[in-house]
Design an enzyme around this catalytic site. Sequence first.
Site, PDB file in Angstrom:
ATOM      1  N   LYS A 195      98.751  45.062  62.337  1.00  0.00           N
ATOM      2  CA  LYS A 195      98.984  45.491  60.956  1.00  0.00           C
ATOM      3  C   LYS A 195      97.652  45.822  60.319  1.00  0.00           C
ATOM      4  O   LYS A 195      96.606  45.306  60.723  1.00  0.00           O
ATOM      5  CB  LYS A 195      99.674  44.375  60.170  1.00  0.00           C
ATOM      6  CG  LYS A 195     101.080  44.134  60.641  1.00  0.00           C
ATOM      7  CD  LYS A 195     101.969  43.679  59.500  1.00  0.00           C
ATOM      8  CE  LYS A 195     103.371  43.394  59.997  1.00  0.00           C
ATOM      9  NZ  LYS A 195     103.793  42.020  59.748  1.00  0.00           N
TER      10      LYS A 195
ATOM     11  N   HIS B 250      94.480  45.094  54.829  1.00  0.00           N
ATOM     12  CA  HIS B 250      94.464  45.701  53.495  1.00  0.00           C
ATOM     13  C   HIS B 250      94.001  44.725  52.424  1.00  0.00           C
ATOM     14  O   HIS B 250      93.694  43.565  52.699  1.00  0.00           O
ATOM     15  CB  HIS B 250      95.818  46.312  53.163  1.00  0.00           C
ATOM     16  CG  HIS B 250      96.941  45.330  53.218  1.00  0.00           C
ATOM     17  ND1 HIS B 250      97.051  44.287  52.337  1.00  0.00           N
ATOM     18  CD2 HIS B 250      97.979  45.212  54.083  1.00  0.00           C
ATOM     19  CE1 HIS B 250      98.120  43.581  52.625  1.00  0.00           C
ATOM     20  NE2 HIS B 250      98.696  44.119  53.693  1.00  0.00           N
TER      21      HIS B 250
ATOM     22  N   HIS C  26      94.478  40.921  52.016  1.00  0.00           N
ATOM     23  CA  HIS C  26      93.759  39.884  52.740  1.00  0.00           C
ATOM     24  C   HIS C  26      92.312  39.726  52.276  1.00  0.00           C
ATOM     25  O   HIS C  26      91.532  39.010  52.887  1.00  0.00           O
ATOM     26  CB  HIS C  26      93.790  40.155  54.248  1.00  0.00           C
ATOM     27  CG  HIS C  26      95.082  39.770  54.885  1.00  0.00           C
ATOM     28  ND1 HIS C  26      96.072  40.677  55.179  1.00  0.00           N
ATOM     29  CD2 HIS C  26      95.567  38.564  55.265  1.00  0.00           C
ATOM     30  CE1 HIS C  26      97.103  40.050  55.716  1.00  0.00           C
ATOM     31  NE2 HIS C  26      96.825  38.760  55.778  1.00  0.00           N
TER      32      HIS C  26
HETATM   33  N1  ARG Z   1      99.213  35.658  58.689  1.00  0.00           N
HETATM   34  C1  ARG Z   1      99.807  35.202  57.465  1.00  0.00           C
HETATM   35  C2  ARG Z   1      99.896  36.340  56.462  1.00  0.00           C
HETATM   36  O1  ARG Z   1      99.182  37.300  56.590  1.00  0.00           O
HETATM   37  C3  ARG Z   1      99.029  34.088  56.824  1.00  0.00           C
HETATM   38  C4  ARG Z   1      98.889  32.857  57.654  1.00  0.00           C
HETATM   39  C5  ARG Z   1      98.583  31.693  56.798  1.00  0.00           C
HETATM   40  N2  ARG Z   1      98.221  30.520  57.509  1.00  0.00           N
HETATM   41  C6  ARG Z   1      99.066  29.636  58.036  1.00  0.00           C
HETATM   42  N3  ARG Z   1      98.582  28.618  58.668  1.00  0.00           N
HETATM   43  N4  ARG Z   1     100.360  29.753  57.884  1.00  0.00           N
HETATM   44  O2  ARG Z   1     100.659  36.259  55.529  1.00  0.00           O
END
Ligand code: ARG
Length: 568
Positions: A129, A132, A135
């Site tokens: 992905k 953007h 993040h």
């Molecule tokens: N990859 C997820 C997102 O972009 C966030 C992960 C957050 N961390 C976790 N330990 N759940 O929304």
Amino acid sequence: MKQRIADLAGEMISGAFPDAQGLPEDLASLLEVPPDPAMGDYAFPCFKLSKALRMGPPMIAKKLSESVQRPEIARVECVGGYLNFFFNRENFAREMLSAIMKAPEKWGSSEDGKGKTACVEYSSINIAKRFHLGHLSTTVIGNSLKRIYDFQGWKTVSINHLGDWGTQFGKMICAYKRWGDKETVEAGGVDEMTRLYVRFGVEAKQNPALEDEARAWFKKIEDGDEEALEIFHWFKDVTLRDAMKVYDTLDVHFDSYAGESFYNDKMGRIIDELNEKGLLKDSDGAKIVDLEEYGMPPCLILKSDGATLYATRDLAAAVYRKETYHFDTSLYVVAYQQDLHFKQIFKVLELMGYDWAKDQCKHVAFGMVSYEGTAMATRAGHVVLLDELLSRAQEKALAIINEKSPNLQNKEEVARQVGVGAVVYATLQNNRIKDIDFWWDRALNFDGETGPYVQYTFARCCSVLRKAPAITAAPAYSALTDDEAQALLRLLSRFPEAVAEACLRNEPSMVTRATTEIAKAYNKYYYEHRILDEDESAAAARLLLTDAARNVIKTGLYLIGLSAPERM
Ligand code: ARG
């Protein structure tokens, strides 16, 4: 200085009331900073002593004030129930500058975290992905927290919990096998993967059999099929290769990239434990942990087809981090939308008997970012990509620099530092929970409260020091008793408290604010005083003050993730 005033207050109390009992122990925490420096450098409120001393606060203040006599204190004043301390200005300047200049790069650091470990999870982007604007906050808040914790003496482990698991990878492999080729993906990166994924959606509408094919591919990844794994890992590498450019630009690093898929073989044990502890319940074939008693919806552990979920992986990750790193605190820098998710995870861990989850696991939540007034749209074409944003920032910064300092040597490099700094600063300017609206004009304004403004002040300090002639005279601290120098000194003296507080509350904006205040105070000083005074001893003192400000601003910038260009 704060502790010294607290100790002094303690001595004053035992001097004036030798037999008093039941007084508050931590006097330093009672000390306040008066809103207006004309009211003193510190104020000691006597209200909390009233009960133990059986006397009204104004009377206490009065009695205490009679006993004070110290070289570092010019005078004390009683106002209402407060005892206001006024520093001896010359002495304060001498003490502060000696303290800071003993180890200028270390001012604000501490050993508070000595022997303790903090896991800091941030960025956690999703494979295949686009990286953007959504993040940006997690990446820069996490990076800043890691730096702050390090500076406070903690051992830190920075973790990028990659989103690298889910049935979408089956779809992508299916699409790749049908319509993709190696070169195009290598060249197009995540954009090409997204194109394939979108195409899958379109084609699968016409031809539902594709869904089965995708499922089969996903199962192959799960079962460790060689080809499936190879493509899957390659998608990961290509995504990370692009992400690395952003991380390099931001100067952000990770100790671990253990993402969701890393926990594939670590969930069985968690599920067994949940079972043994009688926490797992059946719900339409799925397995859940009921959290109704705690006012939350159930936490989903296994789907009816036996597949694990996001939450299952987080449970395994939390336990893995504890057992691997033996953390004393474990931070999750993730948007506030996932508030419920983390509440559920921490509760389930607690129910499993992992007592540490309650006090040591922390969701460090933050608000949303919108861009020039428009909220982040997820529809393709509307997302603001981070690498594009950062390149735009550099271009815009370069244009400004070309105008302001056409003769600057390494303009491109400075533009990078300033452009990136503007974006990062704007993200860390306010309390993290507040939503952010990002505007170029605001972020890049050299005169507002911005990254470029603070960086410019740092460069100004450097320039003053560069231009100064060699001075051998000893500094005359009596030259630093004016209001502007004292205001600056006061802010420098409180910088360590701001860093400690930022660490305690996981709030980088406290460092942003403290650093910006120092920059403002330095500029005010700079405009109202001649630094290179005819009197060499006075000049020496003012240069020393400049050097202290320069060092502390540099530290502050570093702690929030900004570079400090020496010329701008
Ligand atoms: N990859 C997820 C997102 O972009 C966030 C992960 C957050 N961390 C976790 N330990 N759940 O929304």
